[in-house]
Design an enzyme around this catalytic site. Sequence first.
Site, PDB file in Angstrom:
ATOM      1  N   CYS A  11      33.817  46.636  42.736  1.00  0.00           N
ATOM      2  CA  CYS A  11      34.846  45.639  43.044  1.00  0.00           C
ATOM      3  C   CYS A  11      34.557  44.825  44.304  1.00  0.00           C
ATOM      4  O   CYS A  11      34.847  43.629  44.366  1.00  0.00           O
ATOM      5  CB  CYS A  11      36.204  46.324  43.176  1.00  0.00           C
ATOM      6  SG  CYS A  11      36.580  47.431  41.806  1.00  0.00           S
ATOM      7  N   ASP A  23      40.500  52.531  42.652  1.00  0.00           N
ATOM      8  CA  ASP A  23      41.458  53.075  41.692  1.00  0.00           C
ATOM      9  C   ASP A  23      40.740  53.580  40.445  1.00  0.00           C
ATOM     10  O   ASP A  23      41.041  54.655  39.924  1.00  0.00           O
ATOM     11  CB  ASP A  23      42.460  51.993  41.271  1.00  0.00           C
ATOM     12  CG  ASP A  23      43.359  51.553  42.404  1.00  0.00           C
ATOM     13  OD1 ASP A  23      43.171  52.052  43.521  1.00  0.00           O
ATOM     14  OD2 ASP A  23      44.235  50.706  42.176  1.00  0.00           O
ATOM     15  N   ASP A  77      42.084  46.259  44.301  1.00  0.00           N
ATOM     16  CA  ASP A  77      43.528  45.991  44.278  1.00  0.00           C
ATOM     17  C   ASP A  77      44.225  45.944  45.633  1.00  0.00           C
ATOM     18  O   ASP A  77      44.881  44.966  45.970  1.00  0.00           O
ATOM     19  CB  ASP A  77      44.253  47.058  43.448  1.00  0.00           C
ATOM     20  CG  ASP A  77      43.772  47.111  42.020  1.00  0.00           C
ATOM     21  OD1 ASP A  77      42.779  46.441  41.702  1.00  0.00           O
ATOM     22  OD2 ASP A  77      44.381  47.831  41.223  1.00  0.00           O
ATOM     23  N   SER A 137      48.645  51.052  36.580  1.00  0.00           N
ATOM     24  CA  SER A 137      47.554  50.103  36.718  1.00  0.00           C
ATOM     25  C   SER A 137      47.942  48.799  36.045  1.00  0.00           C
ATOM     26  O   SER A 137      48.729  48.777  35.093  1.00  0.00           O
ATOM     27  CB  SER A 137      46.301  50.673  36.053  1.00  0.00           C
ATOM     28  OG  SER A 137      45.345  49.662  35.822  1.00  0.00           O
TER      29      SER A 137
END
Length: 572
Positions: free
Chosen positions: A60, A92, A134, A481
């Site tokens: 990410c 995550d 996130d 999520s």
Amino acid sequence: MTQNPYDIPSDPAKRRSAAITDGPDRAPARAMLKATGFTDQDLARPIIGVATTWIETMPCNLNQRDLAKKVKEGVREAGGTPMEFNTVSVSDGVSMGTEGMRASLVSREVIADSSELVSRGHLFDVLVCLVGCDKTIPAAAMALGRLDIPGLVLYNGSIAAGRYNGRDVTIQDVFEAVGSHAAGTMSPQEVHAIESVACPGAGACGGQFTANTMSMALDLLGISPAGLNGIPALRPEKDDAAVEAGRLAMRLVRDDVRPSSIVTRESIDNAIAGVAASGGSTNGVLHLLAIAEEFGIPLSIDDFDTIAERTPVVANLKPGGEFVAADLYEAGGVALVTRELIKRGLVHGGASNVDGRTIDEIAGAVSETAGQRVIVPIEEPLSPTGGLAILRGNLSPEGCVVKLAGHERRLHRGPARVFESEEQCFAAVKDQAIRPDDVIVIRYEGPAGGPGMREMLHVTAAIVGEGLGEDVALITDGRFSGATHGLMVGHVAPEAARGGAIAFVHEGDEIVIDVDARTLTLNVPEDVLAARAEGWTPPEPRYRGGVLAKYAALVSTASQGAVTRPTGLPGT
């Protein structure tokens, strides 16, 4: 006469950093900075903090070191001195379904705290935050709200979609493959084949999951330069976007443009509308509440329901739709969503962006790709109302969030199946012990009780993978999520660990989820519920020391964004 070396004039834009770098008294500080390679000329310029959340535990944020170099290039071109620093991140996708997931939401506070702390400690004049996974995105906005120094947030971009059997796949497909394997409909070889292609390189999860939801939200919030977030991670244009972000940071400091002049109640409403119109993650509720809190802007969980109810879904994005974030970029980007919302007056067109334009101007300049099917006309929406709703009732008097995108059910009535943790529930799903009509209750996973309010994708994807997605419902004081779909109700507040009614649900109790009535009801007589509450005792804390214990002691309810607050001060 020999020139005094301290007579080098400082740039007037050094409103903060001059206190660290200027004059004979600051010689020790300059000596330390010169040891890292800075010159007198460098230290006479505005100092720009470049924060990254680079980490090698996930794709990410993996391209941020390269992007940071480009941001610094843009800063130097525009007459500033960049200083890079790194803070933390928790994946995550990697930690999902394990104890490690308890660290995820906690990381949002740690990232905000550490970014604030480094910026205060080194008196940066500007802060540029590179974000990806996130929690890094809202955390950066929260830090800017606290500091209120010129700054911006740049998302490092979405991952490309993987390809499996001729179709696009994402990490969502891998989680659902686990459920299919448990149900006996997918072989271990097939699961392995999907996992091996789903994430083909750097970038955050590809659907309109939490990262891309919050990227869009910050675009509409105005704190990210319009259009730059949406460029996928590995496109060559991303490097150009990073250079432009560095140049823009220098314009912000010279004009003294503060985040508080960009992030207003109107821009927050715009961000909520973007979440609703794109079928975005329910985590957008949690994170925008937290951002509003840090900017001192009043915002209620009920405001999300009001805005979502009037906002049609116009983006056909996964998990409820067909396309991924890279497809949105190819179609024309977030400005296409904005253009459709402007048609109905659903966003404040006069709101500002850090790039100096208004929402109206950004939407008016959009270039739509002919024949694109990602964004539909608002006159023919995918859904007449937004992708989430807020429910209340005797099970959640402070409110909870239900995701509407990706399913048609608005009413579910069934017996409670009660689990004291995510692991207990996943074991039951894996053993195929869940039946149609069940209302799965996962409790003691809230902000304080978890602690950390774990996401339930491990469970929800397994439910979908087993073919039960349209037949059961799930409620939890934890969260979901952005890849979750189906009738799932999260953020139930008050949470179980703090004596919320979800703690008093018994196996077999009837629970009714009525989206149209906006209610979540436990069909148990009030006197019975009161007796159960009387006999309840709080569970022992899972952690008695360290960061998770500190978080549990300081965290607010989910209906207030699950932010940490100091104790012992007026109003706490």
